[in-house]
Design an enzyme around this catalytic site. Structure first.
Site, mmCIF file in Angstrom:
data_model
loop_
_atom_site.group_PDB
_atom_site.id
_atom_site.type_symbol
_atom_site.label_atom_id
_atom_site.label_comp_id
_atom_site.label_asym_id
_atom_site.label_seq_id
_atom_site.Cartn_x
_atom_site.Cartn_y
_atom_site.Cartn_z
ATOM 1 C CB ILE A 158 33.458 -70.583 5.191
ATOM 2 C CG1 ILE A 158 34.633 -71.422 5.716
ATOM 3 C CG2 ILE A 158 33.582 -69.138 5.655
ATOM 4 C CD1 ILE A 158 35.992 -71.029 5.176
ATOM 5 C CG ASP A 177 27.090 -73.488 -3.627
ATOM 6 O OD1 ASP A 177 27.847 -73.284 -2.670
ATOM 7 O OD2 ASP A 177 27.269 -74.434 -4.449
ATOM 8 C CB ALA A 244 36.965 -66.894 -0.427
ATOM 9 N NE ARG A 245 43.168 -70.341 -0.939
ATOM 10 C CZ ARG A 245 43.160 -70.539 0.377
ATOM 11 N NH1 ARG A 245 42.785 -69.582 1.194
ATOM 12 N NH2 ARG A 245 43.522 -71.703 0.892
ATOM 13 C CG ASP A 269 41.601 -62.709 6.204
ATOM 14 O OD1 ASP A 269 42.407 -62.072 6.910
ATOM 15 O OD2 ASP A 269 41.495 -63.954 6.258
ATOM 16 C CD GLU A 274 47.108 -63.889 1.001
ATOM 17 O OE1 GLU A 274 47.358 -64.907 1.646
ATOM 18 O OE2 GLU A 274 45.957 -63.528 0.695
ATOM 19 C CG HIS A 292 45.239 -65.604 4.365
ATOM 20 N ND1 HIS A 292 45.558 -66.040 3.109
ATOM 21 C CD2 HIS A 292 44.313 -66.497 4.834
ATOM 22 C CE1 HIS A 292 44.863 -67.134 2.817
ATOM 23 N NE2 HIS A 292 44.101 -67.422 3.856
ATOM 24 C CB ILE A 293 44.180 -63.305 10.623
ATOM 25 C CG1 ILE A 293 43.189 -62.146 10.407
ATOM 26 C CG2 ILE A 293 45.618 -62.807 10.582
ATOM 27 C CD1 ILE A 293 43.086 -61.204 11.587
ATOM 28 N N GLY A 294 41.883 -65.465 8.784
ATOM 29 C CA GLY A 294 40.551 -66.050 8.988
ATOM 30 C C GLY A 294 40.531 -67.219 9.966
ATOM 31 C CB ALA A 295 42.024 -70.488 9.885
HETATM 32 N N1 NAD Z 1 40.544 -66.463 5.191
HETATM 33 C C1 NAD Z 1 41.011 -67.610 5.627
HETATM 34 O O1 NAD Z 1 41.919 -67.671 6.430
HETATM 35 C C2 NAD Z 1 40.385 -68.897 5.138
HETATM 36 C C3 NAD Z 1 40.368 -70.010 5.989
HETATM 37 C C4 NAD Z 1 39.774 -71.177 5.543
HETATM 38 C C5 NAD Z 1 39.238 -71.234 4.261
HETATM 39 N N2 NAD Z 1 39.288 -70.158 3.440
HETATM 40 C C6 NAD Z 1 38.724 -70.201 2.097
HETATM 41 O O2 NAD Z 1 37.315 -70.124 2.159
HETATM 42 C C7 NAD Z 1 36.752 -70.672 0.966
HETATM 43 C C8 NAD Z 1 35.530 -71.528 1.262
HETATM 44 O O3 NAD Z 1 35.860 -72.592 2.129
HETATM 45 P P1 NAD Z 1 34.760 -73.679 2.570
HETATM 46 O O4 NAD Z 1 35.388 -74.500 3.642
HETATM 47 O O5 NAD Z 1 33.459 -73.017 2.845
HETATM 48 O O6 NAD Z 1 34.659 -74.543 1.226
HETATM 49 P P2 NAD Z 1 33.488 -75.537 0.784
HETATM 50 O O7 NAD Z 1 34.088 -76.448 -0.202
HETATM 51 O O8 NAD Z 1 32.830 -76.123 1.996
HETATM 52 O O9 NAD Z 1 32.420 -74.594 0.070
HETATM 53 C C9 NAD Z 1 32.644 -73.927 -1.143
HETATM 54 C C10 NAD Z 1 31.296 -73.787 -1.851
HETATM 55 O O10 NAD Z 1 31.475 -72.932 -2.986
HETATM 56 C C11 NAD Z 1 30.648 -73.437 -4.058
HETATM 57 N N3 NAD Z 1 31.157 -72.886 -5.308
HETATM 58 C C12 NAD Z 1 32.254 -73.260 -6.019
HETATM 59 N N4 NAD Z 1 32.432 -72.451 -7.074
HETATM 60 C C13 NAD Z 1 31.418 -71.535 -7.036
HETATM 61 C C14 NAD Z 1 31.069 -70.437 -7.852
HETATM 62 N N5 NAD Z 1 31.808 -70.077 -8.896
HETATM 63 N N6 NAD Z 1 29.962 -69.742 -7.531
HETATM 64 C C15 NAD Z 1 29.209 -70.068 -6.461
HETATM 65 N N7 NAD Z 1 29.507 -71.100 -5.640
HETATM 66 C C16 NAD Z 1 30.603 -71.821 -5.922
HETATM 67 C C17 NAD Z 1 30.756 -74.944 -3.919
HETATM 68 O O11 NAD Z 1 29.693 -75.599 -4.562
HETATM 69 C C18 NAD Z 1 30.728 -75.115 -2.395
HETATM 70 O O12 NAD Z 1 29.420 -75.310 -1.907
HETATM 71 C C19 NAD Z 1 37.909 -71.407 0.276
HETATM 72 O O13 NAD Z 1 38.413 -70.577 -0.747
HETATM 73 C C20 NAD Z 1 38.951 -71.503 1.359
HETATM 74 O O14 NAD Z 1 40.248 -71.581 0.815
HETATM 75 C C21 NAD Z 1 39.839 -68.982 3.867
#
Ligand code: NAD
Length: 317
Positions: A158, A177, A244-245, A269, A274, A292-295
């Site tokens: 993302i 990262d 993210a979360r 979001d 939550e 929480h509508i990201g996806a």
């Molecule tokens: N809003 C939504 O509806 C929604 C939808 C899908 C995913 N998400 C959330 O988005 C987030 C990211 O998803 P993604 O698919 O990109 O995951 P991903 O695993 O592809 O990427 C996460 C990245 O974060 C890095 N990372 C981990 N801890 C870290 C830290 N403390 N500091 C810096 N970097 C760090 C990892 O090395 C990795 O590269 C997740 O929390 C996921 O749950 C939210």
């Protein structure tokens, strides 16, 4: 005919692909406490969930017909993945299906923030006819995103999808990262042209100091990625997005920083408490809010359905 229970729903194209391959798909939403019974009664082979249904030891231990657990989406917080795998179940998810949609929502919040839409949409219905000129003045100090610096914390799927849009609209992109030292981000255009950018990991403090906007895309973890002490390091007037979360950033510190004008606006979001976000967050005049509508786009849900169906057909047929 093997049966698949999509307890939190699945897109029509996912149902079609599974039915074409000879599976029976049930889309009833069974209450959590009835779930084990239902699975046993109907001899369900595959259980597909989103984030609502819990699939923990009780289900895994008590449902011998179950061969597969599928999560439509990314986070597997609601599934005891290790235990399920230990018991010989397939556990699948769709890690990249929603990245582009989440990234677009980040930009919805960013454009919303830089033109005060979060406030204008609340105030215009009340005062748009009586105080039009005053409101026009109140929202007159907008800024453009083009040319500004966006700092992306967490440069996975993302984070990179967010960088693609940012580069496309003319922003400077920096990222931090804990794992990704270098990354090539390729921005695709409608006619097949692409432009690639080579980016390097930036230390977190440098990112905090240099970014006009900060967006966080890390997985769920024990500590705040943007903690209280991080806000002091940021530029005055920074905009912050969390899609993210809940728990990726400290909400109490965020509200303080908004009140001190350190942060000019936030887009959220996801929420620490939550599904009952704090009233202070919900009522805050400088926060742009989505539940929480990201996806939650047709395209992401279709890709999720398609990816789940493909994996289920190859694993259970
Ligand atoms: N809003 C939504 O509806 C929604 C939808 C899908 C995913 N998400 C959330 O988005 C987030 C990211 O998803 P993604 O698919 O990109 O995951 P991903 O695993 O592809 O990427 C996460 C990245 O974060 C890095 N990372 C981990 N801890 C870290 C830290 N403390 N500091 C810096 N970097 C760090 C990892 O090395 C990795 O590269 C997740 O929390 C996921 O749950 C939210």
């Amino acid at each position: 005919m093997k049966k698949i229970l999509a307890n939190d729903g699945i897109s029509q194209n996912g149902i079609d692909a599974l039915e074409k391959a000879g599976f029976k798909v049930i889309t009833t939403t069974v209450a959590q406490e009835q779930l084990a019974n239902y699975i046993n009664e109907h001899k369900i082979a595959g259980l597909i969930v989103r984030s609502a249904t819990q699939v923990q030891k009780d289900i895994i231990d008590n449902c011998p017909t179950l061969e597969l657990i599928g999560r439509g989406g990314v986070g597997m917080d609601n599934i005891d993945v290790d235990y399920a795998k230990e018991k010989g179940l397939h556990v699948i998810n769709t890690p990249s299906a929603s990245s582009a949609s989440v990234a677009e929502l980040v930009f919805a919040h960013l454009y919303n923030g830089v033109r005060y839409l979060y406030d204008a949409n609340r105030i215009m219905p009340l005062e748009g006819d009586s105080k039009f000129k005053q409101l026009k003045k109140a929202y007159a100090k907008g800024v453009e995103l083009r040319g500004k610096t966006i700092g992306i914390i967490g440069f996975g799927k993302i984070g990179k999808a967010t960088a693609q849009i940012a580069l496309g609209v003319g922003m400077k992109v920096i990222y931090h990262d804990t794992q990704v030292e270098e990354a090539t981000v390729t921005v695709p255009f409608f006619d097949g042209q692409t432009v690639s950018f080579n980016l390097k990991n930036t230390p977190k403090d440098t990112l905090l100091q240099e970014s006009d906007f900060i967006t966080v895309h890390v997985p769920a973890q024990a500590n705040y990625t943007i903690a209280d002490s991080d806000f002091d390091k940021m530029k005055d007037g920074v905009g912050i997005i969390n899609a993210a979360r809940g728990g990726a950033l400290d909400e109490v510190a965020l509200v303080d920083a908004l009140e001190e004008n350190k942060v000019s606006f936030a887009g959220l979001d996801v929420f620490e408490s939550e599904p009952n976000p704090e009233i202070r967050i919900l009522m805050h005049p400088k926060i742009s809010l989505t539940p929480h509508i990201g996806a939650a786009t047709n395209e992401a849900q279709n890709r999720i359905g398609e990816e789940l169906a493909t994996q289920i057909v190859s694993l259970l047929k």
